[in-house]
Design a protein around this motif. Structure first.
Motif, PDB file in Angstrom:
ATOM      1  N   ASN A  85       0.856  -1.191   0.000  1.00 57.05           N
ATOM      2  CA  ASN A  85       0.000   0.000   0.000  1.00 57.05           C
ATOM      3  C   ASN A  85       0.889   1.236   0.000  1.00 57.05           C
ATOM      4  O   ASN A  85       1.486   1.597   1.027  1.00 57.05           O
ATOM      5  CB  ASN A  85      -0.914  -0.012   1.231  1.00 57.05           C
ATOM      6  CG  ASN A  85      -1.979   1.064   1.172  1.00 57.05           C
ATOM      7  OD1 ASN A  85      -1.889   2.005   0.393  1.00 57.05           O
ATOM      8  ND2 ASN A  85      -2.997   0.929   2.013  1.00 57.05           N
ATOM      9  N   ALA A  86       0.965   1.892  -1.148  1.00 62.24           N
ATOM     10  CA  ALA A  86       1.822   3.069  -1.268  1.00 62.24           C
ATOM     11  C   ALA A  86       1.341   4.207  -0.383  1.00 62.24           C
ATOM     12  O   ALA A  86       2.146   5.024   0.080  1.00 62.24           O
ATOM     13  CB  ALA A  86       1.879   3.524  -2.724  1.00 62.24           C
ATOM     14  N   ASP A  87       0.047   4.256  -0.123  1.00 65.56           N
ATOM     15  CA  ASP A  87      -0.479   5.322   0.735  1.00 65.56           C
ATOM     16  C   ASP A  87       0.073   5.212   2.156  1.00 65.56           C
ATOM     17  O   ASP A  87       0.296   6.237   2.821  1.00 65.56           O
ATOM     18  CB  ASP A  87      -2.003   5.254   0.769  1.00 65.56           C
ATOM     19  CG  ASP A  87      -2.632   5.612  -0.565  1.00 65.56           C
ATOM     20  OD1 ASP A  87      -1.973   6.321  -1.358  1.00 65.56           O
ATOM     21  OD2 ASP A  87      -3.771   5.170  -0.815  1.00 65.56           O
ATOM     22  N   ALA A  88       0.293   3.989   2.625  1.00 66.86           N
ATOM     23  CA  ALA A  88       0.839   3.810   3.977  1.00 66.86           C
ATOM     24  C   ALA A  88       2.246   4.379   4.074  1.00 66.86           C
ATOM     25  O   ALA A  88       2.573   5.089   5.033  1.00 66.86           O
ATOM     26  CB  ALA A  88       0.825   2.331   4.352  1.00 66.86           C
ATOM     27  N   CYS A  89       3.073   4.074   3.095  1.00 66.52           N
ATOM     28  CA  CYS A  89       4.437   4.607   3.101  1.00 66.52           C
ATOM     29  C   CYS A  89       4.442   6.114   2.919  1.00 66.52           C
ATOM     30  O   CYS A  89       5.181   6.828   3.603  1.00 66.52           O
ATOM     31  CB  CYS A  89       5.262   3.943   1.997  1.00 66.52           C
ATOM     32  SG  CYS A  89       5.708   2.220   2.340  1.00 66.52           S
ATOM     33  N   ASN A  90       3.618   6.617   2.004  1.00 65.39           N
ATOM     34  CA  ASN A  90       3.569   8.060   1.778  1.00 65.39           C
ATOM     35  C   ASN A  90       3.088   8.804   3.023  1.00 65.39           C
ATOM     36  O   ASN A  90       3.599   9.878   3.359  1.00 65.39           O
ATOM     37  CB  ASN A  90       2.650   8.372   0.599  1.00 65.39           C
ATOM     38  CG  ASN A  90       3.203   7.870  -0.729  1.00 65.39           C
ATOM     39  OD1 ASN A  90       4.418   7.680  -0.868  1.00 65.39           O
ATOM     40  ND2 ASN A  90       2.329   7.642  -1.682  1.00 65.39           N
ATOM     41  N   TYR A  91       2.129   8.233   3.713  1.00 70.50           N
ATOM     42  CA  TYR A  91       1.618   8.867   4.929  1.00 70.50           C
ATOM     43  C   TYR A  91       2.698   8.913   6.008  1.00 70.50           C
ATOM     44  O   TYR A  91       2.898   9.946   6.659  1.00 70.50           O
ATOM     45  CB  TYR A  91       0.398   8.100   5.437  1.00 70.50           C
ATOM     46  CG  TYR A  91      -0.278   8.749   6.628  1.00 70.50           C
ATOM     47  CD1 TYR A  91      -1.291   9.688   6.447  1.00 70.50           C
ATOM     48  CD2 TYR A  91       0.101   8.435   7.922  1.00 70.50           C
ATOM     49  CE1 TYR A  91      -1.910  10.293   7.535  1.00 70.50           C
ATOM     50  CE2 TYR A  91      -0.506   9.031   9.007  1.00 70.50           C
ATOM     51  CZ  TYR A  91      -1.509   9.963   8.814  1.00 70.50           C
ATOM     52  OH  TYR A  91      -2.104  10.567   9.900  1.00 70.50           O
ATOM     53  N   GLY A  92       3.404   7.797   6.202  1.00 68.81           N
ATOM     54  CA  GLY A  92       4.463   7.769   7.203  1.00 68.81           C
ATOM     55  C   GLY A  92       5.586   8.739   6.893  1.00 68.81           C
ATOM     56  O   GLY A  92       6.105   9.418   7.795  1.00 68.81           O
ATOM     57  N   VAL A  93       5.954   8.834   5.615  1.00 73.95           N
ATOM     58  CA  VAL A  93       7.012   9.767   5.210  1.00 73.95           C
ATOM     59  C   VAL A  93       6.567  11.210   5.436  1.00 73.95           C
ATOM     60  O   VAL A  93       7.324  12.042   5.946  1.00 73.95           O
ATOM     61  CB  VAL A  93       7.395   9.534   3.737  1.00 73.95           C
ATOM     62  CG1 VAL A  93       8.302  10.655   3.234  1.00 73.95           C
ATOM     63  CG2 VAL A  93       8.099   8.187   3.575  1.00 73.95           C
ATOM     64  N   PHE A  94       5.329  11.517   5.077  1.00 80.07           N
ATOM     65  CA  PHE A  94       4.828  12.886   5.222  1.00 80.07           C
ATOM     66  C   PHE A  94       4.779  13.304   6.690  1.00 80.07           C
ATOM     67  O   PHE A  94       5.285  14.379   7.058  1.00 80.07           O
ATOM     68  CB  PHE A  94       3.438  12.990   4.592  1.00 80.07           C
ATOM     69  CG  PHE A  94       2.721  14.269   4.921  1.00 80.07           C
ATOM     70  CD1 PHE A  94       3.077  15.462   4.304  1.00 80.07           C
ATOM     71  CD2 PHE A  94       1.701  14.287   5.864  1.00 80.07           C
ATOM     72  CE1 PHE A  94       2.428  16.645   4.611  1.00 80.07           C
ATOM     73  CE2 PHE A  94       1.046  15.463   6.176  1.00 80.07           C
ATOM     74  CZ  PHE A  94       1.406  16.647   5.545  1.00 80.07           C
ATOM     75  N   VAL A  95       4.186  12.476   7.531  1.00 73.82           N
ATOM     76  CA  VAL A  95       4.044  12.833   8.947  1.00 73.82           C
ATOM     77  C   VAL A  95       5.415  12.943   9.615  1.00 73.82           C
ATOM     78  O   VAL A  95       5.670  13.858  10.399  1.00 73.82           O
ATOM     79  CB  VAL A  95       3.158  11.803   9.670  1.00 73.82           C
ATOM     80  CG1 VAL A  95       3.111  12.098  11.163  1.00 73.82           C
ATOM     81  CG2 VAL A  95       1.754  11.812   9.104  1.00 73.82           C
TER      82      VAL A  95
END
Length: 215
Positions: free
Chosen positions: A49-59
């Motif tokens: 799930n790319a959204d999971a990685c993107n969310y963690g990187v953003f936060v």
């Protein structure tokens, strides 16, 4: 309000912890949070799930930058002379810290859920497993530290309403007013200083004594 060295070390305890934890979350996902399955495309270790990685990187990244910003704001806070600017700075810290406490809570739940659904059939779990667990663990730790930042910012605001932070003392440089020195000599009481003393060479009201000359 001036901070002593001891108060400053306690004050920066939570910002340093939040900064380190945000860095771990961000770096873990960026460095080892993606796996290669034999194609040019990298897949997120959290259930693809790319959204999971993107969310963690953003936060993690925004939290890291915000910690640096608030660290400098706390360091320069005593030099801010405007009362309105002080209030705005603390309200900004309260709002951002509270928001990032919530976002890290969402991130912890999101990453933990996606990791629990990840199977060895979909991804080689030996690749990026440590990074995934580190991102989840430090997301949880970040909830605690950002909540501590929120509480500390609220306490600062409550102190300001008690006129310990938002005083006009900073407008005039904080110089204490001193009473005017007294012109009376030391050791002379007010009663003694007010005693009237007749000046010399005054005329007397008594009639002068006249002696008749003897011829």
């Amino acid at each position: 309000m001036e901070y002593t060295a001891e108060e400053t070390s306690v004050q920066y305890l939570f910002p340093n912890g939040s900064e380190i934890f945000s860095l771990v979350v961000f770096a873990s996902i960026v460095n080892e949070g993606y796996v290669n399955l034999g194609s040019e495309r990298l897949h997120c270790v959290f259930n693809r799930n790319a959204d999971a990685c993107n969310y963690g990187v953003f936060v993690g990244l925004v939290g890291l930058l915000a910690c640096s910003f608030f660290f400098m704001l706390d360091y320069k806070f005593s030099s801010i002379s405007s009362v309105k600017d002080r209030k705005k700075a603390i309200m900004l810290e309260i709002g951002f810290s509270g928001a990032w406490t919530f976002l890290f809570f969402v991130g912890f739940c999101f990453l933990a859920n996606q990791w629990s659904e990840t199977t060895a059939d979909e991804l080689p779990l030996n690749q990026g497993a440590d990074a995934a667990r580190a991102a989840i663990a430090f997301s949880f730790f970040s909830i605690i530290t950002w909540a501590g930042l929120t509480v500390r910012a609220v306490q600062k605001y409550l102190l300001g309403t008690d006129m310990t932070l938002f005083t006009t003392e900073h407008m005039d440089g904080g110089a204490p007013t001193q009473p005017y020195p007294s012109n009376s000599p030391v050791g002379v009481t007010a009663e003694a200083s007010e005693t009237y003393q007749s000046p010399p060479f005054t005329e007397s009201n008594a009639a002068p004594t006249y002696q008749v000359p003897i011829y």
